[in-house]
Design a protein around this motif. Structure first.
Motif, short mmCIF file in Angstrom:
data_model
loop_
_atom_site.label_atom_id
_atom_site.label_comp_id
_atom_site.label_asym_id
_atom_site.label_seq_id
_atom_site.Cartn_x
_atom_site.Cartn_y
_atom_site.Cartn_z
N ALA A 21 -8.81 5.74 0.34
CA ALA A 21 -7.43 5.75 0.80
C ALA A 21 -6.55 4.99 -0.19
CB ALA A 21 -7.33 5.11 2.18
N ILE A 22 -5.33 5.46 -0.37
CA ILE A 22 -4.40 4.83 -1.30
C ILE A 22 -4.01 3.45 -0.78
CG2 ILE A 22 -2.02 4.96 -2.13
CD1 ILE A 22 -2.40 7.97 -2.40
N SER A 23 -4.16 2.43 -1.62
CA SER A 23 -3.85 1.08 -1.14
C SER A 23 -3.33 0.15 -2.24
CB SER A 23 -5.08 0.46 -0.48
OG SER A 23 -6.16 0.38 -1.41
N VAL A 24 -3.92 0.20 -3.43
CA VAL A 24 -3.57 -0.75 -4.50
C VAL A 24 -3.35 0.00 -5.81
CG1 VAL A 24 -4.82 -2.68 -3.45
CG2 VAL A 24 -6.01 -1.15 -5.04
N PRO A 25 -2.69 -0.63 -6.79
CA PRO A 25 -2.53 0.01 -8.10
C PRO A 25 -3.88 0.32 -8.73
CG PRO A 25 -1.11 -1.92 -7.92
CD PRO A 25 -2.01 -1.94 -6.74
N GLU A 26 -3.95 1.46 -9.41
CA GLU A 26 -5.19 1.86 -10.07
C GLU A 26 -4.94 2.06 -11.56
OE1 GLU A 26 -6.82 4.25 -6.12
OE2 GLU A 26 -6.49 5.35 -7.99
#
Length: 213
Positions: A21-26
């Protein structure tokens, strides 16, 4: 302990529907097979076996996520970013089905991942900007994502060779835009690590400020 020393394996995925799930910078690392991408991640994080480096080009066909964390004001570790190791590209001996899988998996990730903050393009300083490198670079021109050209194996060049490689990369970066940066690097000699850490740290915390605002 620095932010990158905190790196821990998070998960591996083989299909786009398996992405976390999208949560933090990658921050993604891409590069031709055997350009030294996995070694770069290991040197960056000061962990010799964090990223798996296969001796067979095209062997590793998973997207690997490594979490970065820092202590918050309560003394608890907080997940702040991910390093993402993408499968190597340009493997001539791989089966056609493998190459198609790579294109679908990596192309899909690069094109649609909303938390993708920047991409480190790892290239052999002796042979930078090969056609497959250029494919990735051109592909990312369609998105407002920062790029960092990392010229690895610079220890294999003499001083003039380093100057020429860096000049070529700077010229290519100027053609693309101000969101592109370049540097020389040596995973073997551990040269350029501080510069790479500085670039990636600025990406992560700039993204945090943008989200906060």
């Amino acid at each position: 302990m620095s932010l990158f020393d905190s790196a821990r394996f998070r998960l591996s995925v083989s299909q786009l529907d398996g992405l976390p799930a999208i949560s933090v910078p990658e921050i993604a690392f891409v590069g031709r097979s055997n350009a030294g991408k996995s070694t770069t991640i290991n040197v960056l994080t000061r962990q010799g076996r964090l990223a798996f480096a296969s001796k067979t080009p095209g062997r590793t066909q998973l997207i690997n996520f490594f979490s970065l964390s820092k202590k918050n004001e309560n003394g608890q570790r907080e997940h702040v970013a991910d390093l993402v190791d993408l499968p190597g590209y340009g493997f001539a001996k791989a089966a056609e089905s493998t190459r198609k899988t790579w294109s679908a998996l990596i192309g899909g990730y690069l094109a649609h991942r909303d938390t993708l903050t920047g991409i480190v393009v790892v290239m052999d300083a002796r042979r930078p900007f090969m056609p497959t490198d250029e494919w990735v670079i051109d592909f990312m021109n369609t998105r407002p994502v920062r790029l960092h050209f990392l010229l690895n194996k610079a220890d294999q060049l003499n001083n003039q060779g380093k100057i020429n490689a860096l000049r070529q990369a700077q010229c290519r970066a100027s053609e693309i835009g101000p969101h592109v940066s370049v540097q020389l690097f040596s995973g073997l000699k551990k040269e350029g690590v501080a510069e790479l850490r500085e670039v990636l740290t600025s990406w992560i915390y700039r993204e945090e400020r943008t989200v906060t605002l």
